[in-house]
Design a protein around this motif. Structure first.
Motif, PDB file in Angstrom:
ATOM      1  N   SER A  41       0.882  -1.055   0.183  1.00 58.10           N
ATOM      2  CA  SER A  41      -0.035   0.048  -0.179  1.00 58.10           C
ATOM      3  C   SER A  41       0.900   1.259  -0.065  1.00 58.10           C
ATOM      4  N   PRO A  42       0.149   2.485  -0.411  1.00 56.42           N
ATOM      5  CA  PRO A  42       1.010   3.656  -0.448  1.00 56.42           C
ATOM      6  C   PRO A  42       1.965   3.820   0.855  1.00 56.42           C
ATOM      7  N   ILE A  43       1.658   3.666   2.048  1.00 58.17           N
ATOM      8  CA  ILE A  43       2.352   4.231   3.025  1.00 58.17           C
ATOM      9  C   ILE A  43       3.668   3.094   3.231  1.00 58.17           C
ATOM     10  N   ALA A 138      -0.291  18.420  15.071  1.00 58.48           N
ATOM     11  CA  ALA A 138      -0.733  18.762  13.789  1.00 58.48           C
ATOM     12  C   ALA A 138       0.316  19.329  12.868  1.00 58.48           C
ATOM     13  N   TRP A 139       1.055  20.118  13.598  1.00 56.88           N
ATOM     14  CA  TRP A 139       2.113  21.195  12.701  1.00 56.88           C
ATOM     15  C   TRP A 139       3.254  19.911  12.437  1.00 56.88           C
ATOM     16  N   VAL A 140       3.666  19.026  13.277  1.00 54.60           N
ATOM     17  CA  VAL A 140       4.643  18.039  13.164  1.00 54.60           C
ATOM     18  C   VAL A 140       4.323  16.990  12.250  1.00 54.60           C
ATOM     19  N   HIS A 141       3.105  16.782  12.380  1.00 52.25           N
ATOM     20  CA  HIS A 141       2.580  15.758  11.383  1.00 52.25           C
ATOM     21  C   HIS A 141       2.431  16.219   9.949  1.00 52.25           C
ATOM     22  N   ALA A 142       1.818  17.303   9.661  1.00 56.33           N
ATOM     23  CA  ALA A 142       1.957  17.716   8.425  1.00 56.33           C
ATOM     24  C   ALA A 142       3.208  18.026   7.907  1.00 56.33           C
ATOM     25  N   ALA A 143       3.994  18.790   8.603  1.00 56.95           N
ATOM     26  CA  ALA A 143       5.515  18.951   7.996  1.00 56.95           C
ATOM     27  C   ALA A 143       6.164  17.554   7.811  1.00 56.95           C
ATOM     28  N   GLU A 144       6.101  16.549   8.511  1.00 56.95           N
ATOM     29  CA  GLU A 144       6.634  15.225   7.956  1.00 56.95           C
ATOM     30  C   GLU A 144       6.119  14.578   6.993  1.00 56.95           C
ATOM     31  N   ILE A 145       4.625  14.670   6.874  1.00 54.52           N
ATOM     32  CA  ILE A 145       4.090  13.727   5.923  1.00 54.52           C
ATOM     33  C   ILE A 145       4.262  14.467   4.624  1.00 54.52           C
ATOM     34  N   ASP A 146       4.197  15.859   4.587  1.00 48.78           N
ATOM     35  CA  ASP A 146       4.534  16.776   3.268  1.00 48.78           C
ATOM     36  C   ASP A 146       5.807  16.264   2.860  1.00 48.78           C
ATOM     37  N   SER A 147       7.052  16.328   3.665  1.00 52.03           N
ATOM     38  CA  SER A 147       8.365  16.077   3.253  1.00 52.03           C
ATOM     39  C   SER A 147       8.398  14.604   2.914  1.00 52.03           C
ATOM     40  N   PHE A 148       7.964  13.925   3.379  1.00 53.29           N
ATOM     41  CA  PHE A 148       8.076  12.340   3.012  1.00 53.29           C
ATOM     42  C   PHE A 148       7.367  12.060   1.724  1.00 53.29           C
ATOM     43  N   LEU A 149       6.258  12.716   1.601  1.00 53.85           N
ATOM     44  CA  LEU A 149       5.484  12.564   0.107  1.00 53.85           C
ATOM     45  C   LEU A 149       6.343  13.195  -0.895  1.00 53.85           C
ATOM     46  N   LEU A 150       6.856  14.419  -0.534  1.00 57.01           N
ATOM     47  CA  LEU A 150       7.404  15.347  -1.495  1.00 57.01           C
ATOM     48  C   LEU A 150       8.745  14.556  -2.341  1.00 57.01           C
ATOM     49  N   ALA A 151       9.420  14.124  -1.118  1.00 62.34           N
ATOM     50  CA  ALA A 151      10.656  13.395  -1.645  1.00 62.34           C
ATOM     51  C   ALA A 151      10.498  12.112  -2.110  1.00 62.34           C
ATOM     52  N   HIS A 152       9.312  11.683  -1.996  1.00 61.48           N
ATOM     53  CA  HIS A 152       9.086  10.367  -2.883  1.00 61.48           C
ATOM     54  C   HIS A 152       8.753  10.577  -4.079  1.00 61.48           C
ATOM     55  N   ALA A 157      11.563   5.404  -6.052  1.00 62.10           N
ATOM     56  CA  ALA A 157      11.528   4.492  -7.135  1.00 62.10           C
ATOM     57  C   ALA A 157      10.201   4.344  -7.880  1.00 62.10           C
ATOM     58  N   ARG A 158       9.195   4.446  -7.332  1.00 68.44           N
ATOM     59  CA  ARG A 158       7.980   4.492  -8.017  1.00 68.44           C
ATOM     60  C   ARG A 158       7.050   5.570  -7.421  1.00 68.44           C
ATOM     61  N   PRO A 159       6.983   6.944  -8.024  1.00 66.42           N
ATOM     62  CA  PRO A 159       6.063   7.860  -7.435  1.00 66.42           C
ATOM     63  C   PRO A 159       4.809   7.473  -7.513  1.00 66.42           C
ATOM     64  N   LEU A 160       4.071   8.301  -6.624  1.00 72.27           N
ATOM     65  CA  LEU A 160       2.494   7.714  -6.665  1.00 72.27           C
ATOM     66  C   LEU A 160       1.878   8.526  -7.610  1.00 72.27           C
ATOM     67  N   ASP A 161       0.490   7.898  -8.168  1.00 74.52           N
ATOM     68  CA  ASP A 161      -0.230   8.853  -8.786  1.00 74.52           C
ATOM     69  C   ASP A 161      -1.143   9.434  -7.720  1.00 74.52           C
ATOM     70  N   GLN A 162      -2.183  10.411  -8.135  1.00 73.69           N
ATOM     71  CA  GLN A 162      -3.163  11.144  -7.290  1.00 73.69           C
ATOM     72  C   GLN A 162      -3.855  10.272  -6.252  1.00 73.69           C
ATOM     73  N   ALA A 163      -3.941   9.307  -6.957  1.00 77.69           N
ATOM     74  CA  ALA A 163      -4.946   8.385  -5.900  1.00 77.69           C
ATOM     75  C   ALA A 163      -4.304   7.763  -4.807  1.00 77.69           C
ATOM     76  N   GLY A 164      -2.973   7.410  -5.361  1.00 78.70           N
ATOM     77  CA  GLY A 164      -1.927   7.013  -4.213  1.00 78.70           C
ATOM     78  C   GLY A 164      -1.605   7.804  -3.296  1.00 78.70           C
ATOM     79  N   ARG A 165      -1.504   9.061  -3.755  1.00 83.50           N
ATOM     80  CA  ARG A 165      -0.804  10.113  -2.853  1.00 83.50           C
ATOM     81  C   ARG A 165      -1.990  10.341  -1.851  1.00 83.50           C
ATOM     82  N   ASP A 166      -3.120  10.564  -2.113  1.00 86.06           N
ATOM     83  CA  ASP A 166      -4.295  10.810  -1.347  1.00 86.06           C
ATOM     84  C   ASP A 166      -4.426   9.592  -0.180  1.00 86.06           C
ATOM     85  N   GLU A 167      -4.197   8.396  -0.535  1.00 86.28           N
ATOM     86  CA  GLU A 167      -4.352   7.130   0.057  1.00 86.28           C
ATOM     87  C   GLU A 167      -3.251   7.413   0.996  1.00 86.28           C
TER      88      GLU A 167
END
Length: 301
Positions: A41-43, A138-152, A157-167
């Motif tokens: 799964s995406p995570i 909420a700030w710590v979580h948002a900053a982390e998840i935005d960073s992990f997702l953007l770096a990915h 190796a396999r960037p996510l499509d929009q549905a995958g990013r939302d999931e």
């Protein structure tokens, strides 16, 4: 080459996961039982990729922009004497909640919540803060998840499509709720809206600039490892929002960041991904064995 890869992978794993990393990997991946998230799964794709090195550095840099979060780290955790210990604890938490059995994940969340309950203090202006404050979480979580997702998306190796990013955002929200975040974002659009809503609160304090300077220029690493670390840091800085550069005294070189820095970041993550291949294979083997044991237990019952 296989021996070189195994040695490099083991060294990287010990540095990030700590001296007890192999034992924790065995416990996380080798224990049977239901998981919070399905394999593949995406995570699991995002948190299992080498791009997390870049995402983690970017998350630390971005989180310093909130005065309360920065003060809590400076006063209660520190970023000088135990930087790699903090990284090991964070990586272990991500591994347990993403890949581990539900029982272990719940225990990890409860342990973090107990730590947060003990972290309180006062900002220089007299405003009290608490690490358990849902708004700060909420700030710590948002900053982390935005960073992990953007770096990915940039280095994965396999960037996510929009549905995958939302999931992915929705899956990470499940962990955030358990940690005490109220109404965490569940789509990429909601994540960006959350970050925008925090902008009026964000500023670079002297402690934030000191932390960034230390993180970039004074890592506790052998000299041979510093060029690779420098490439990861350059890639992380290249992903920082433009509005953070001047306050944190970070460089902004848009042309170089789109060319040379991207090449360095891709090379560094590719090397790490190659070096950790044997460890990932071992983790998959352990999880397959644990899943087989779980199914045997279910059949027996």
């Amino acid at each position: 080459m296989t021996d070189l890869r195994d040695r490099l992978g083991a060294d990287l794993f010990r540095r990030v996961a700590g001296p007890e990393g192999p034992r924790h990997r065995q416990r996380i991946h080798g224990t049977p039982g239901p998981r919070w998230f399905a394999a593949g799964s995406p995570i699991t794709q995002v948190h299992g990729d080498a791009c997390m090195f870049i995402g983690g550095i970017r998350a630390v840099l971005l989180q310093t922009m909130h005065p309360a979060a920065m003060t809590a780290v400076a006063e209660h955790s520190g970023y000088r004497g135990d930087m790699w210990g903090r990284l090991a604890r964070t990586s272990q938490f991500l591994a347990v909640t993403t890949f581990g059995p539900a029982r272990q994940a719940e225990q990890a969340v409860e342990a973090v919540r107990r730590i947060h309950d003990r972290i309180t203090g006062t900002l220089p202006d007299g405003t009290p803060y608490a690490a358990s404050d849902p708004h700060l979480l909420a700030w710590v979580h948002a900053a982390e998840i935005d960073s992990f997702l953007l770096a990915h998306q940039v280095y994965g190796a396999r960037p996510l499509d929009q549905a995958g990013r939302d999931e992915y955002v929705a899956q990470t929200a499940e962990v955030a709720r358990r940690l005490g975040v109220l109404d965490p974002p569940t789509t990429e659009a909601e994540l960006q809206a959350t970050l925008s809503a925090f902008r009026p609160e964000l500023r670079a304090t002297p402690a934030a600039r000191d932390a960034v300077h230390f993180l970039i220029l004074h890592p506790d690493l052998p000299l041979v490892a510093r060029p690779a670390y420098g490439a990861l840091v350059a890639a992380a800085v290249g992903l920082m929002p433009r509005w953070t550069r001047v306050p944190l005294r970070l460089p902004w070189l848009p042309v170089a960041e789109r060319t040379a820095v991207r090449a360095l970041g891709s090379g560094a993550t590719g090397t790490i991904r190659w070096a950790l291949t044997s460890g990932h294979a071992e983790a998959r083997r352990l999880r397959a064995t644990a899943e087989g044991a779980r199914l045997d237990e279910a059949d027996a019952s």
